[in-house]
Design a protein around this motif. Structure first.
Motif, mmCIF file in Angstrom:
data_model
loop_
_atom_site.group_PDB
_atom_site.id
_atom_site.type_symbol
_atom_site.label_atom_id
_atom_site.label_comp_id
_atom_site.label_asym_id
_atom_site.label_seq_id
_atom_site.Cartn_x
_atom_site.Cartn_y
_atom_site.Cartn_z
ATOM 1 N N ASP A 1 0.861 -1.173 0.000
ATOM 2 C CA ASP A 1 0.000 0.000 0.000
ATOM 3 C C ASP A 1 0.902 1.228 0.000
ATOM 4 O OD1 ASP A 1 -2.075 1.830 0.340
ATOM 5 O OD2 ASP A 1 -1.995 1.654 2.518
ATOM 6 N N MET A 2 1.117 1.800 -1.184
ATOM 7 C CA MET A 2 2.004 2.960 -1.315
ATOM 8 C C MET A 2 1.264 4.083 -2.039
ATOM 9 S SD MET A 2 5.707 3.342 -3.196
ATOM 10 C CE MET A 2 6.611 2.492 -1.920
ATOM 11 N N PRO A 3 0.768 5.080 -1.305
ATOM 12 C CA PRO A 3 0.129 6.229 -1.955
ATOM 13 C C PRO A 3 1.176 7.091 -2.664
ATOM 14 C CG PRO A 3 -0.494 6.021 0.374
ATOM 15 C CD PRO A 3 0.688 5.159 0.153
ATOM 16 N N ILE A 4 1.212 7.049 -3.992
ATOM 17 C CA ILE A 4 2.251 7.809 -4.705
ATOM 18 C C ILE A 4 1.779 9.218 -5.050
ATOM 19 C CG2 ILE A 4 3.316 5.714 -5.621
ATOM 20 C CD1 ILE A 4 2.053 6.415 -8.358
ATOM 21 N N THR B 1 10.183 5.973 -8.240
ATOM 22 C CA THR B 1 8.857 5.491 -7.862
ATOM 23 C C THR B 1 8.468 4.285 -8.707
ATOM 24 O OG1 THR B 1 8.166 7.705 -7.161
ATOM 25 C CG2 THR B 1 6.425 6.122 -7.646
ATOM 26 N N LEU C 1 7.482 0.372 -7.663
ATOM 27 C CA LEU C 1 6.198 -0.202 -8.067
ATOM 28 C C LEU C 1 6.382 -1.431 -8.946
ATOM 29 C CD1 LEU C 1 4.172 3.044 -8.851
ATOM 30 C CD2 LEU C 1 3.786 1.484 -6.944
ATOM 31 N N THR D 1 -2.663 1.989 -4.322
ATOM 32 C CA THR D 1 -2.077 3.330 -4.285
ATOM 33 C C THR D 1 -3.169 4.375 -4.162
ATOM 34 O OG1 THR D 1 -0.369 4.738 -5.289
ATOM 35 C CG2 THR D 1 -2.066 3.866 -6.762
ATOM 36 N N SER D 2 -2.749 5.633 -4.059
ATOM 37 C CA SER D 2 -3.670 6.773 -4.047
ATOM 38 C C SER D 2 -3.135 7.864 -4.969
ATOM 39 C CB SER D 2 -3.811 7.351 -2.634
ATOM 40 O OG SER D 2 -4.348 6.407 -1.743
ATOM 41 N N PHE E 1 -2.656 -1.742 -11.141
ATOM 42 C CA PHE E 1 -2.966 -1.633 -9.714
ATOM 43 C C PHE E 1 -4.182 -2.488 -9.375
ATOM 44 C CE2 PHE E 1 -0.803 2.514 -10.334
ATOM 45 C CZ PHE E 1 0.166 2.396 -9.337
ATOM 46 N N ILE F 1 -7.107 1.540 -6.255
ATOM 47 C CA ILE F 1 -6.650 2.928 -6.313
ATOM 48 C C ILE F 1 -7.664 3.802 -5.574
ATOM 49 C CG2 ILE F 1 -6.061 4.895 -7.779
ATOM 50 C CD1 ILE F 1 -5.511 2.931 -10.060
#
Length: 437
Positions: free
Chosen positions: A250-253, A273, A277, A290-291, A316, A319
């Motif tokens: 869970d990586m909000p980029i 980044t 990913l 992600t966000s 993904f 999102i």
């Protein structure tokens, strides 16, 4: 003092943990879902963005209108902390205000009927929580505060700098919950991949993984809220090697355009980044969430188009889309070239449609697969369907699975792990059959 309590937790799962701490301090109270019957009403507020702030204030005012005479209304948490100088004047309906430093003193505040905002950072350490929402899963808070300087985020202004819990404190909390029957854990913080960096330890999450793996009875775990510039390939490899931690990333980029990432002060540009990913996506049985934020000042149509193309093609599993919120105390608040609300709303709608297709494709890829799932209870859809969750998924946010059959005659138990086969998809919900009851 009379002893009926109505408590509302708004915002993120980190807030939920703090709410559970307050519930642990007030176990002499009888919980009630009917606010008009409560002697004490507590709202643990969120102060992150405009929509959350509005929800918090509306919830407080609505509960005030419903409450009985002589009840006590408490406004706690992030919004209360962020605007502590203003709210006492603007919302006189509230009896007690408190922020983010006194969750474990809520019983004292009620006894004294006095507001308090402690300067100390509150880190749960031995406090008794009342875990809500599950008989087998619990959130574990790693730290408070954040050392990042994202242009759009006001959290450091009222949460302060990073303060990590000691590893032993976390392990003891997990051990105590395992003894109560919990076996599935989600580790959370504002910036989980920076855990222990405030103690000059750069690979704190890898140490956490090693420590949690030693606890007998932990069957499943995941880490939420990785930050790109503090996540390393070494950490991702350690997650992949773990027999307990899922390949759940869970990586909000927040964006993918290189120039915009710089304006957002995200620490890493596009190239690094993407390196993270792509490594996550290539791991076996990985789940990548992600966000994105749309409408940040200076976001051009070309920058937004780049997000849309990337979101459509990367693969993904989930999102989140957030509309930019103009927050005072943040660098973005003072930037020129603000995007209109109409354009922000339009972009959020366009990207939202793309994220729905991404989720649909991810769910379709599950059809025919054998997974581990947990039965949570009866579904709201139909009396003959049970509601379940893929054990890898995070609770609440990643969806549910309907179980409509099994291959043996035994009754299925709530909270138990079953090997299951995914047989279909109805709209946005998977259907599965339990292979071994």
């Amino acid at each position: 003092m009379s002893n009926k309590l109505h408590i509302v937790s708004l915002g993120c799962t980190k807030n939920l943990v703090d709410t559970e701490v307050m519930m642990g301090k007030l176990q002499n109270f009888e919980l009630t879902n009917e606010s008009e019957d409560a002697d004490v009403i507590i709202v643990n507020t969120c102060g992150f963005i405009d929509a959350a702030k509005e929800e918090s204030v509306n919830t407080v005012l609505s509960l005030h209108e419903q409450r009985k005479e002589d009840s006590v209304l408490v406004m706690a948490g992030c919004l209360s902390e962020r605007y502590k100088e203003d709210l006492a004047v603007q919302i006189p309906e509230v009896d007690i205000f408190t922020g983010v430093g006194d969750y474990d003193h809520i019983d004292e505040l009620l006894t004294e009927k006095k507001s308090r905002f402690s300067d100390e950072v509150y880190l749960i350490d031995g406090a008794q929580r009342v875990v809500t929402g599950s008989t087998y899963h619990a959130y574990i808070k790693l730290s408070e505060g954040c050392n990042q300087a994202c242009s759009f985020c006001a959290i450091p202004s009222f949460k302060g700098k990073l303060n990590s819990r000691d590893l032993d404190s976390i392990a003891k909390e997990v051990e105590g919950l395992v003894a109560k029957g919990y076996y599935d854990f989600s580790f959370v913080s504002q910036d989980s991949s920076s855990y222990l960096r405030d103690q000059n330890i750069k690979d704190g999450l890898s140490l956490l993984i090693q420590r949690i793996e030693l606890i007998e009875g932990v069957k499943s775990a995941r880490i939420l809220y990785l930050y790109p510039s503090t996540t390393t390939i070494s950490l991702l490899k350690n997650i992949a090697k773990s027999e307990i931690f899922h390949n759940y990333f869970d990586m909000p980029i927040q964006h993918i355009n290189d120039e915009m990432l710089g304006m957002m002060k995200r620490g890493f540009g596009k190239e690094k980044t993407l390196e993270l990913l792509n490594f996550m996506r290539a791991l076996p049985n990985s789940f990548v969430r992600t966000s994105f934020i749309v409408g940040h000042p200076n976001e051009t149509q070309e920058m937004f188009d780049e997000i849309c193309e990337f979101a459509s093609n990367f693969g993904f599993d989930r999102i989140n889309v957030f509309s930019y919120s103009d927050e005072e105390t943040t660098p973005a608040y003072d930037m020129d070239n603000k995007i209109s609300e109409e354009v922000i709303e339009e972009r959020a709608e366009i990207l939202g449609a793309i994220t729905a297709k991404c989720m649909e494709k991810s769910l379709e890829n599950e059809i025919g697969e054998t997974i581990k799932l947990v039965i949570d209870g009866e579904s709201d859809e139909h009396e003959y369907l049970l509601s379940a969750r893929n054990l890898m998924w995070a609770p609440e946010i990643d969806g549910e699975i309907y179980v409509n059959d099994r291959t043996k005659d035994e009754d299925l138990e709530f909270g138990k792990i079953y090997k299951s086969r995914v047989t279909g998809l109805v709209v946005d919900t998977l259907i599965a059959i339990v292979d071994n009851a």
